[in-house]
Design a protein around this motif. Structure first.
Motif, short mmCIF file in Angstrom:
data_model
loop_
_atom_site.label_atom_id
_atom_site.label_comp_id
_atom_site.label_asym_id
_atom_site.label_seq_id
_atom_site.Cartn_x
_atom_site.Cartn_y
_atom_site.Cartn_z
N HIS A 599 55.78 35.94 3.65
CA HIS A 599 56.25 35.10 4.87
C HIS A 599 55.66 35.70 6.20
CE1 HIS A 599 59.15 38.38 5.84
NE2 HIS A 599 59.57 38.22 4.33
N SER A 600 55.68 35.06 6.98
CA SER A 600 55.22 35.51 8.34
C SER A 600 56.19 36.43 9.22
CB SER A 600 54.65 34.25 9.27
OG SER A 600 53.66 33.47 8.64
N ALA A 601 55.41 37.29 10.04
CA ALA A 601 56.44 37.96 11.03
C ALA A 601 57.02 36.94 12.07
CB ALA A 601 55.67 38.92 11.77
N THR A 602 58.21 37.11 12.53
CA THR A 602 58.86 36.41 13.74
C THR A 602 59.31 36.95 14.69
OG1 THR A 602 61.02 36.51 12.35
CG2 THR A 602 59.50 34.65 11.70
N GLN A 603 59.51 36.58 15.69
CA GLN A 603 59.96 37.01 16.91
C GLN A 603 61.36 36.79 17.00
OE1 GLN A 603 57.31 34.11 19.13
NE2 GLN A 603 57.10 35.88 20.67
N ASP A 711 59.59 41.18 9.55
CA ASP A 711 58.38 41.58 9.32
C ASP A 711 57.56 40.70 8.51
OD1 ASP A 711 59.04 44.05 10.97
OD2 ASP A 711 60.17 44.60 9.26
N VAL A 712 56.33 40.85 8.58
CA VAL A 712 55.64 39.96 7.77
C VAL A 712 55.61 40.67 6.35
CG1 VAL A 712 53.45 41.61 8.16
CG2 VAL A 712 53.08 39.26 7.10
N ALA A 713 55.38 40.00 5.08
CA ALA A 713 55.73 40.56 3.86
C ALA A 713 54.37 40.03 3.00
CB ALA A 713 57.04 40.09 3.33
N GLY A 714 53.85 40.71 1.95
CA GLY A 714 52.75 40.18 1.15
C GLY A 714 51.96 41.34 0.72
N GLY A 723 55.41 45.67 5.49
CA GLY A 723 55.21 44.96 6.61
C GLY A 723 55.88 45.64 7.94
N SER A 724 55.49 45.66 8.95
CA SER A 724 55.90 46.18 10.07
C SER A 724 55.71 45.33 11.44
CB SER A 724 55.63 47.63 10.44
OG SER A 724 56.08 47.93 11.73
N GLY A 725 56.46 44.38 12.04
CA GLY A 725 55.99 43.30 12.78
C GLY A 725 55.14 42.27 11.96
N SER A 735 44.32 54.59 -4.49
CA SER A 735 42.98 55.28 -4.21
C SER A 735 42.00 54.14 -3.68
CB SER A 735 42.45 55.50 -6.02
OG SER A 735 42.49 54.46 -6.76
N THR A 736 42.14 52.92 -3.77
CA THR A 736 41.13 52.14 -3.19
C THR A 736 41.38 51.76 -1.81
OG1 THR A 736 40.74 51.26 -5.51
CG2 THR A 736 39.89 49.74 -3.54
N LEU A 737 42.63 51.25 -1.50
CA LEU A 737 42.77 50.83 -0.20
C LEU A 737 43.53 51.85 0.64
CD1 LEU A 737 45.22 47.72 -1.29
CD2 LEU A 737 42.79 47.78 -0.36
N ALA A 738 44.05 52.96 0.13
CA ALA A 738 44.38 54.33 1.03
C ALA A 738 44.82 53.96 2.75
CB ALA A 738 43.10 55.05 1.18
N GLY A 739 46.00 52.99 2.68
CA GLY A 739 46.60 52.77 3.89
C GLY A 739 46.04 51.66 4.54
N LEU A 740 44.82 50.76 4.19
CA LEU A 740 44.30 50.00 4.75
C LEU A 740 45.62 49.07 5.41
CD1 LEU A 740 41.79 48.17 5.45
CD2 LEU A 740 42.28 46.87 3.42
N THR A 741 45.43 48.61 6.77
CA THR A 741 46.49 47.78 7.67
C THR A 741 45.73 46.88 8.25
OG1 THR A 741 47.71 49.92 7.79
CG2 THR A 741 48.22 48.10 9.36
N LEU A 742 46.32 45.56 7.98
CA LEU A 742 45.78 44.35 8.51
C LEU A 742 46.89 43.70 9.65
CD1 LEU A 742 44.06 42.96 5.20
CD2 LEU A 742 43.02 44.33 6.95
N GLN A 743 46.18 43.19 10.64
CA GLN A 743 47.41 42.38 11.49
C GLN A 743 47.19 41.05 10.82
OE1 GLN A 743 46.56 42.33 15.73
NE2 GLN A 743 48.60 41.67 16.06
#
Length: 844
Positions: A599-603, A711-714, A723-725, A735-743
């Motif tokens: 689900h998307s993040a909402t205001q 918050d966005v979830a996925g 998700g955070s916002g 070991s592969t993604l190591a905290g990769l963060t996408l908006q």
């Protein structure tokens, strides 16, 4: 000769006094086999420790490389800006990192100036008595709070005093909803819409507005007609009309405070003027001023009025500013704020004492006795701070009984002014000659007035970026140089370094060279050669001029070669551009990863009730709270939702509340947060929830209703993300993604949806940072592991060294004891020989 028992250790090894043997040399020779084994192990340990130091030196090189690379691996590291002025004799400028690229053009209308007062008359000498009062009150900046001047009153003690306006004064007023002030014509007034009934301070007045000319009144003409009607009705001493900054008509009492009241009771001109009849009178607000903590409440405040402020340490006589200081007819004569007034002794009352005591008070006001002629001295007081807000607030008549006379303005305090956009533009002012905010992060210093525009331009700073890339190249070369020093082969001496054959160092060299030769990031420019970086005989060369040329031509393309980046391949055109990289760690692996959003993040959103005609019929006070900030806003009967939204937006912006009020469907008021997610939340409390109110405060009057976003979830690459916002972060432990963060900016998703795949591509700098981290990380680095292994080996040899040290010590002790016994026995035999010789001699 000393004889040592077998269980003792002699402090000195005595060479054979009886035997004539060199016992020290004999013992040392007999210990040599044991000592050699100890020495061999110590040499082995020394070699290992030296290797540790060599690896640690290379580790330090890698840490420096990682630091330099990390600066350039983020987009923010490429936001260095330079600001240039078309005429530095008029204005100079500096730009902070991240300042938007662009330009601004302006005229310098005036520079900032400090307020200076000078006496109208003069005295014959500085010893002349100019003040019979024991003290003189110094202050500046009082006008911004409503004080034209301040003077010491009865019993005011010497020293500093604090004057606080704790409650701003307000007139009783009513503001219309129609925008009239900006109209050039077309406001029609005739006998059908020309009357207005008002009650001011309990007295009723009937106003009749003169009929408009052909084509209708302009905004200016209508205001003049309303004020003329006020005068004709005999209300000019209590009532006035004006416009607010948006052009709404204001009716306001002349004075301010709770003694003032205003009620619009009717009239045929209400609709034309945008006013509404009021069910009850509105009253003004008292001004409350404290002197050293003791408050004085002013219930009837007039422009230019004289008031006495009484405190625990005496009183202050204050004169309020005139009506000309008001920005509009209902703006506060007394505004909240604090200032310091310092009561200075006049000493003997002479001009010399006065000047000395003022200058010694440290108030930011300078006094001067200026000789203007033979036996002619005038007094000058000057603020050390420029700008109109720092004008002197002193009693100008304090010395009028002497030859000095009254104090007059020698130079007015003035704000610097620049005009943006030519004659049709707008004017900005600053208390100093510095202006901030023409562009975010841009600071402009004006130097002189100009009759022609000056242009300040902001551009990427190619030279500064070249210096940062040079630092990256230098740190990489330092690492390569040390690897060659410690692990390379010297053909001239035919010797290899102490670390020659190290697979870790060979891998490190190969990786640095491969990154420089082949990594392109997301840039279309090719590899690092395109920006002046080349491999040259085991080192890296950097052509600064080539880099600056490439950067000036395509700054974003050059940055993309070095920074973290990525591309998103959307599963549907509706999701194109809705996934972007925010963060990747030093151990995030390059690759393509699927992005699924549940689900998307909402205001945070609060939507009010539907109101017929979009108009308030049941007024209320709304209290809006967000974080630690709170604002109150009161609606009025007949007020449109558009007017409420405008008023709320102004109030919330002033309070630092990041919400937007808007009208939806023409009949509902809505509050929307600027941010997304559960951390974005606010509450609304309404004093009235009856039908006809906004409905923003929920169903219960006086009870706060809360609103929050989600918050966005996925998942990323099938891994559950946090998700955070709008930001979706993979676990740092993966070991592969190591905290990769996408908006994720896609909206409206309520069930599991595959948005597409994101391909992460580290650039040159990020690749070097990743390599350096893999080698030197204190916990997991390859070279760190080698260092730890060598240090463990060295520690393990300590027990062997200790073993042979003990053997040598014990063997030495044993030999010492045995030689001591030998000498003892030889001594005994020698004594016996002497005795026998003596006996035999006697027989003869």
């Amino acid at each position: 000769m000393t004889i040592f028992p077998s269980n003792t250790t002699p402090s000195i090894v005595a060479n054979g006094l009886v035997s004539g043997l060199n016992t020290s040399q004999l013992i040392q020779a007999m210990l040599q086999p044991y000592q050699q084994q100890e020495t061999d192990i110590q040499n082995q340990q020394s070699t290992i420790n030296s290797q540790v130091q060599d690896y640690q030196a290379i580790n330090s090189d890698l840490v420096a490389l990682q630091t330099a690379a990390s600066t350039l691996s983020q987009n923010s590291g490429w936001n260095v800006r330079q600001a240039t002025s078309s005429d530095s004799t008029v204005a100079t400028a500096t730009a902070a990192a991240g300042t938007p690229v662009g330009s601004v053009q302006f005229l310098v209308k005036q520079l900032a100036a400090a307020n200076s007062l000078i006496s109208a008359g003069s005295v014959s000498s500085t010893s002349t008595i100019v003040d019979s009062s024991p003290s003189f009150l110094l202050s500046q900046g009082g006008a911004q709070y409503g004080f034209a001047s301040l003077a010491s009153g009865s019993g005011l003690s010497l020293g500093s005093h604090t004057i606080d306006v704790t409650q701003a004064s307000q007139a009783a007023s009513s503001t219309g909803t129609a925008v009239l002030g900006s109209q050039s014509s077309g406001i029609a007034v005739s006998s059908s819409n020309d009357t207005l009934a008002v009650t001011v301070n309990g007295t009723a007045y009937n106003l009749t507005i003169a009929d408009s000319p052909s084509g209708g009144y302009s905004g200016t003409g209508l205001l003049a007609a309303v004020n003329s009607a006020i005068s004709s009705a005999g209300a000019s001493g209590v009532l006035q009309a004006g416009y607010d900054s948006a052009g709404h008509l204001i009716l306001s009492t002349l004075n301010q405070g709770s003694s003032q009241s205003l009620q619009i009771t009717g009239g045929s001109a209400l609709s034309t003027l945008g006013l509404s009849a009021m069910t009850s009178a509105t009253t003004g607000v008292d001004g409350i001023v404290s002197l050293d903590g003791t408050s004085t409440t002013l219930t009837n405040i007039a422009a230019g009025q004289s008031v006495t402020l009484t405190g625990p340490n005496g009183s202050v006589a204050a004169t309020l500013v005139g009506s000309s200081a008001q920005s509009q007819v209902n703006s506060s004569l007394l505004a909240t704020g604090s200032l310091t007034a310092t009561n200075v002794s006049t000493g003997s009352g002479s001009l010399a004492d006065l000047v000395a005591n003022v200058n010694g008070a440290g108030t930011g006001i300078t006094a001067s006795a200026i000789q203007t002629g033979t036996n002619q001295y005038v007094l000058q007081l000057t603020s050390s701070t420029t700008g109109s807000a720092a004008d002197l607030s002193v009693a100008t008549g304090a010395f009028s009984s002497s030859g000095l006379g009254t104090l007059q303005t020698a130079s007015a305090g003035a704000d610097a002014e620049i005009q943006i956009g030519g004659a049709g533009g707008y004017t900005l002012s600053s208390q100093t000659n510095t202006f901030n905010g023409l562009l975010p992060g841009l600071t402009v210093n004006v130097v002189s007035q100009s009759s022609t525009p000056v242009t300040v331009s902001v551009s990427p700073d190619a030279s500064a970026m070249a210096d940062q890339v040079q630092k990256l190249v230098d740190t990489a070369n330092a690492a390569l140089s040390d690897v060659q020093k410690y692990a390379g082969y010297d053909a001239a001496t035919k010797k290899g370094g102490p670390l020659m054959g190290s697979p870790e160092l060979a891998s490190m060299t190969n990786e640095i060279q491969a990154i420089v030769a082949s990594v392109t990031g997301t840039s279309s420019l090719g590899n690092a050669r395109a920006v002046g970086i080349t491999l040259n005989d085991g080192t890296i060369s950097f052509d600064k001029n080539a880099f600056q040329t490439a950067f000036a031509a395509n700054p974003s393309g050059v940055a993309a070669m070095f920074t973290q980046g990525g591309t998103f391949s959307a599963s549907s055109s509706s999701y194109a551009g809705m996934v972007s990289l925010t963060y990747a760690g030093n151990t995030t692996r390059p690759g393509s990863y699927s992005v699924v959003v549940n689900h998307s993040a909402t205001q945070a959103v609060d939507t009010g009730a539907s109101l017929a005609g979009g108009t308030i019929s049941s007024p209320e006070t709304l209290t809006i709270a967000m974080g630690s900030a709170t604002v109150d806003y009161t609606t009025t009967n007949g007020q449109t939702l558009a007017a409420v939204a405008a008023g709320l937006n102004t109030a919330m912006a002033g309070a630092g509340i990041n919400l937007t009020a808007q009208v939806v469907n023409g009949t509902q008021l809505q509050l929307v947060s600027a941010g997304y997610g559960s951390a974005t939340n606010f509450s609304v409390t309404s004093s009235n929830t009856a039908a006809g109110s906004t409905g923003l405060g929920g169903a219960t009057a006086g009870k706060a209703a809360g609103f929050a976003g989600t918050d966005v979830a996925g998942t990323i690459n099938g891994v559950a993300a946090t998700g955070s916002g709008q930001f979706l972060s993979a676990p740092t432990t993966d070991s592969t993604l190591a905290g990769l963060t996408l908006q994720i900016t896609a909206q409206g998703i309520t069930s599991s949806t595959n948005l597409g795949s994101f391909t992460y591509s580290p650039g040159v700098a990020q690749s070097l940072a990743t390599m350096a981290n893999a080698m030197s990380n204190p916990a997991t680095g390859n070279i760190t592991a080698v260092i730890n292994g060598l240090q463990n080996q060295s520690q393990g040899l300590n027990s062997q060294i200790s073993f042979y040290t003990n053997i040598v010590s014990q063997e030495r002790q044993l030999l010492l004891n045995r030689f001591a016994q030998l000498e003892s026995q030889l001594g005994t035999l020698k004594n016996q020989q002497s005795a026998l010789t003596s006996a035999l001699s006697g027989l003869g």
